[in-house]
Design a protein around this motif. Structure first.
Motif, mmCIF file in Angstrom:
data_model
loop_
_atom_site.group_PDB
_atom_site.id
_atom_site.type_symbol
_atom_site.label_atom_id
_atom_site.label_comp_id
_atom_site.label_asym_id
_atom_site.label_seq_id
_atom_site.Cartn_x
_atom_site.Cartn_y
_atom_site.Cartn_z
ATOM 1 N N SER A 155 34.355 36.505 33.781
ATOM 2 C CA SER A 155 35.813 36.610 33.708
ATOM 3 C C SER A 155 36.286 38.045 33.580
ATOM 4 O O SER A 155 37.469 38.335 33.830
ATOM 5 N N LEU A 156 35.428 38.947 33.184
ATOM 6 C CA LEU A 156 35.768 40.371 33.094
ATOM 7 C C LEU A 156 35.511 41.107 34.400
ATOM 8 O O LEU A 156 35.834 42.294 34.511
ATOM 9 N N SER A 157 34.938 40.443 35.374
ATOM 10 C CA SER A 157 34.576 41.105 36.619
ATOM 11 C C SER A 157 35.821 41.605 37.348
ATOM 12 O O SER A 157 36.803 40.869 37.524
ATOM 13 N N PRO A 158 35.805 42.867 37.817
ATOM 14 C CA PRO A 158 36.971 43.421 38.530
ATOM 15 C C PRO A 158 36.972 43.138 40.023
ATOM 16 O O PRO A 158 37.844 43.654 40.745
ATOM 17 N N VAL A 159 36.011 42.362 40.510
ATOM 18 C CA VAL A 159 35.894 42.093 41.946
ATOM 19 C C VAL A 159 37.165 41.402 42.449
ATOM 20 O O VAL A 159 37.710 40.507 41.785
ATOM 21 N N ASP A 160 37.637 41.836 43.626
ATOM 22 C CA ASP A 160 38.845 41.273 44.244
ATOM 23 C C ASP A 160 40.042 41.356 43.290
ATOM 24 O O ASP A 160 40.783 40.384 43.093
ATOM 25 N N SER A 161 40.215 42.546 42.706
ATOM 26 C CA SER A 161 41.350 42.792 41.797
ATOM 27 C C SER A 161 41.397 41.787 40.644
ATOM 28 O O SER A 161 42.434 41.191 40.338
ATOM 29 N N PHE A 162 40.241 41.595 40.012
ATOM 30 C CA PHE A 162 40.112 40.727 38.841
ATOM 31 C C PHE A 162 40.517 39.289 39.171
ATOM 32 O O PHE A 162 41.196 38.611 38.389
ATOM 33 N N ALA A 163 40.031 38.826 40.325
ATOM 34 C CA ALA A 163 40.365 37.459 40.753
ATOM 35 C C ALA A 163 39.800 36.409 39.803
ATOM 36 O O ALA A 163 40.356 35.305 39.698
ATOM 37 N N ASN A 164 38.696 36.722 39.096
ATOM 38 C CA ASN A 164 38.080 35.761 38.177
ATOM 39 C C ASN A 164 38.515 35.967 36.729
ATOM 40 O O ASN A 164 37.917 35.374 35.818
ATOM 41 N N PHE A 165 39.547 36.788 36.526
ATOM 42 C CA PHE A 165 40.007 37.050 35.150
ATOM 43 C C PHE A 165 40.461 35.756 34.491
ATOM 44 O O PHE A 165 41.285 35.010 35.037
ATOM 45 N N HIS A 166 39.875 35.491 33.306
ATOM 46 C CA HIS A 166 40.190 34.263 32.568
ATOM 47 C C HIS A 166 40.224 34.634 31.087
ATOM 48 O O HIS A 166 39.188 34.815 30.451
ATOM 49 N N LYS A 167 41.436 34.732 30.554
ATOM 50 C CA LYS A 167 41.613 35.245 29.192
ATOM 51 C C LYS A 167 40.924 34.377 28.146
ATOM 52 O O LYS A 167 40.295 34.880 27.214
ATOM 53 N N ASP A 168 41.025 33.060 28.265
ATOM 54 C CA ASP A 168 40.424 32.171 27.263
ATOM 55 C C ASP A 168 38.902 32.333 27.219
ATOM 56 O O ASP A 168 38.298 32.327 26.136
ATOM 57 N N ARG A 169 38.283 32.467 28.389
ATOM 58 C CA ARG A 169 36.831 32.658 28.416
ATOM 59 C C ARG A 169 36.427 34.007 27.819
ATOM 60 O O ARG A 169 35.389 34.118 27.161
ATOM 61 N N ILE A 170 37.259 35.019 28.044
ATOM 62 C CA ILE A 170 36.971 36.341 27.476
ATOM 63 C C ILE A 170 37.086 36.311 25.954
ATOM 64 O O ILE A 170 36.255 36.884 25.238
ATOM 65 N N MET A 171 38.114 35.637 25.448
ATOM 66 C CA MET A 171 38.269 35.508 23.994
ATOM 67 C C MET A 171 37.112 34.714 23.403
ATOM 68 O O MET A 171 36.638 35.021 22.302
ATOM 69 N N LYS A 172 36.647 33.682 24.128
ATOM 70 C CA LYS A 172 35.493 32.908 23.663
ATOM 71 C C LYS A 172 34.257 33.793 23.583
ATOM 72 O O LYS A 172 33.452 33.678 22.651
ATOM 73 N N LEU A 173 34.113 34.684 24.552
ATOM 74 C CA LEU A 173 33.000 35.628 24.532
ATOM 75 C C LEU A 173 33.063 36.517 23.299
ATOM 76 O O LEU A 173 32.040 36.754 22.632
ATOM 77 N N ALA A 174 34.256 37.014 22.956
ATOM 78 C CA ALA A 174 34.407 37.897 21.796
ATOM 79 C C ALA A 174 34.067 37.177 20.496
ATOM 80 O O ALA A 174 33.549 37.792 19.546
ATOM 81 N N GLU A 175 34.344 35.883 20.421
ATOM 82 C CA GLU A 175 34.076 35.126 19.193
ATOM 83 C C GLU A 175 32.586 35.043 18.877
ATOM 84 O O GLU A 175 32.210 34.758 17.729
#
Length: 618
Positions: free
Chosen positions: A466-486
């Motif tokens: 979800s942090l991948s910048p490929v295709d202008s952060f097409a896979n950006f997913h905030k909930d998954r990123i927050m889950k990663l931080a937890e």
């Protein structure tokens, strides 16, 4: 002293003990000493040496330096300086003794300065030779290092070659055999290798600079069948580049053990450390489980060309020995059975469905998004094969058997495991091949993939994707990123999580709409570099911390596999008795030779000298 003295005959009764025609001194001194004293008249000696006038207190006596040279030893006095006065006329003073000691030490220092210089030159020459051998992966020692040997091994031969071409080096190395013994000793050579390796590792640790890091661990047997565990540090340097550095081998231990394994020991120190099994290895283990339960001794190369795998019926005629012909005939009969052909086709399809995922996971630079997508695709394809592809696979198997003259059993008859009628079961051939083989193999493959890529691993990897910048952060997913931080409570407490939530909102808008530098990035590695270059790692520090933690998560151990290849090159059949310490030292310098080349000889010499007490000192 007897050779310098002449014994006089005992005096007769009534005669004096000495005669006036025998001098006092010469009568008691040997002839070879008399020639230095007989040239002086006795009268002068008697007038200068009056024993009755000597004072009882040595301090009050006339100094010996006032006497004739015949009485004193001028050379000895001059070598001692005026120390005699300290004990006779002036009295003893501690400062005089200190001065004498300082004078002696100064003289010793001047004499030993050349010895220390020669010793350092020998060390420098030895380290230069060791550098070449270590970076090339060459052995140090030869089979025969005796004086009469034509080839004494690479280290000694290169050292001699070095000395032949440098006068100063040749003088201190080749000109003095006892000094040369220090460099010939195998223990000294091993210590030099260890010093080189430790300084190289020190340079790696200094580059890490106390930052976050991951550890890539794998184990393999060396040429002497000893289990070796390789350790590689993975970290992000100050420029935002992902660095992997080999730091050593050790005797392998249980890495995943719940009680005493390496994983358990690390978790005792850092609760936020996670053990992620290598993706490629996970897939390999999943497929191995399928192989072991269903089919053995069928390789991937065999599956790639099914036509060539089925041998001709005359294979047994080519075997020169009776037992080989018997084994070949038995194997031939097994290969020409329907069940073998069915299993061969089934495994070919399963491996084919996971082949693209396997190739992606073997790459050095991992594309997490692509890997997770292919993992999900493999699961879906296996499920589709289970539900819809039974009939098409059976058609392929029947066609193959008809082409090669292999009999096909009637699917409605009772299944027989072998030729014996007594081994018939109550299930049909159709049930056996469809339920007990076809469904079972696919279900096992899905189960292994689900078990080995568990929830924690999936959450971590989905957050990374979800942090991948490929295709202008097409896979950006905030909930998954927050889950990663937890999953990192030590770095992201409640306060940090709230702040990260706001930083992610600002960051994604800026990256997608405000700065063209974030466009056309190929992966998270590029994202880290751009954030460092634009100093946005300071603006959105928590976002960059999560990017850095993401980058150090090892999803494949390709670097470790390359380290094992180096191990097989260093510890080969001719060097199979190499111990673990020497192997570790050679590998650190060989694999990380770009770091090793920048380590100074002075640092290596200091490390070498401090390892233990040396005969030579600097």
């Amino acid at each position: 002293m007897d050779k310098f003295l002449i014994k006089l005959p005992k005096p007769k009764d009534g005669q004096p003990s000495s005669s006036s025609n025998q001098p006092f001194v010469s009568s008691q001194v040997a002839p070879e000493v008399q020639r230095h004293t007989n040239s002086f008249p006795l009268s002068n000696m008697d007038s200068m040496l009056d024993f009755k006038s000597l004072e009882a207190d040595p301090k009050d006596r006339m100094p010996i330096s006032s006497y004739s040279p015949n009485i004193r030893d001028a050379n000895e006095l001059e070598s001692r300086g005026n120390a005699g006065d300290s004990f006779t006329r002036d009295g003893f003073r501690m400062q005089d003794l200190k001065n004498q000691r300082q004078s002696i030490q100064s003289s010793f220092d001047k004499q030993s300065e050349k010895a220390r210089s020669d010793y350092r030159m020998r060390l420098n020459a030895s380290i230069d030779v060791a550098r070449f051998l270590l970076t090339s992966g060459f052995p140090f020692r030869g089979h025969d290092e005796s004086e009469g040997s034509e080839y004494k091994g690479a280290f000694l031969e290169l050292l001699k070659w070095y000395g032949d071409r440098s006068f100063d080096v040749g003088r201190v190395i080749l000109g003095n055999a006892p000094q040369n013994d220090m460099m010939i000793c195998p223990t000294i050579q091993k210590d030099i290798v260890e010093a080189c390796a430790k300084e190289t590792t020190k340079a790696i640790i200094e580059d890490l600079d106390g930052d976050y890091f991951g550890i890539l661990v794998d184990e393999s047997k060396d040429v002497s069948h000893k289990e070796q565990m390789a350790l590689i540090l993975r970290y992000v340097n100050k420029s935002g580049m992902v660095i992997e550095r080999f730091v050593g081998y050790d005797g392998a231990s249980n890495m995943q053990g719940e009680i005493n394994g390496l994983k358990s020991l690390i978790l005792q120190d850092t609760s936020s450390a996670y053990s992620i099994h290598c993706f490629a290895h996970q897939l390999q283990l999943a497929l191995v489980e399928i192989h072991l339960d269903n089919i053995k001794k069928i390789s991937w190369k065999s599956c790639l060309n099914l036509e060539k795998f089925i041998p001709g019926k005359d294979m047994k005629r080519d075997c020169p020995y009776h037992l080989d012909r018997f084994a070949a005939e038995n194997l031939l009969s097994k290969i020409h059975e329907f069940e073998f052909v069915f299993m061969l086709h089934l495994m070919f399809k399963v491996l084919l469905l996971t082949n693209e995922l396997n190739k992606v996971l073997q790459k050095k630079d991992q594309d997490i998004v692509n890997a997770m997508g292919l993992l999900d695709l493999s699961k879906k394809r296996l499920q589709m094969m289970r539900e819809d592809e039974w009939d098409s696979m059976m058609d392929e198997v029947r066609l193959f058997c008809g082409k090669h003259g292999i009999s096909i059993p009637k699917m409605n008859e009772d299944y027989s495991n072998g030729k014996s009628k007594r081994k018939r079961s109550n299930i049909s051939y159709l049930h056996h091949f469809r339920v007990e083989v076809f469904y079972a193999v696919i279900d096992l493959a899905l189960q292994e993939l689900n078990n080995r890529f568990d929830v924690v691993t999936s959450d971590l990897l989905l957050g990374m994707a979800s942090l991948s910048p490929v295709d202008s952060f097409a896979n950006f997913h905030k909930d998954r990123i927050m889950k990663l931080a937890e999953y990192y409570p030590s770095e992201f407490g409640d306060k940090e999580l709230r702040e990260l939530n706001f930083q992610l909102d600002d960051f994604i808008v800026y990256a997608q709409k405000c700065d063209s530098k974030f466009l056309n990035l190929k992966g998270i590695k590029d994202l880290a570099k751009v954030m460092i270059e634009t100093k946005l790692d300071q603006t959105w520090s928590l976002v960059y911390l999560l990017v850095k933690l993401t980058l150090i998560i090892p999803v494949a151990t390709a670097s470790v596999e390359r380290a094992f290849s180096s191990m097989k090159y260093i510890k080969n059949d001719l060097r199979n008795r190499m111990d673990e310490d020497l192997l570790n030292g050679c590998l650190v310098c060989y694999i990380e030779r770009s770091i090793f080349k920048n380590v100074s000889n002075d640092a290596i010499i200091d490390r070498f000298q401090n390892m233990k007490t040396r005969r030579g000192q600097l």
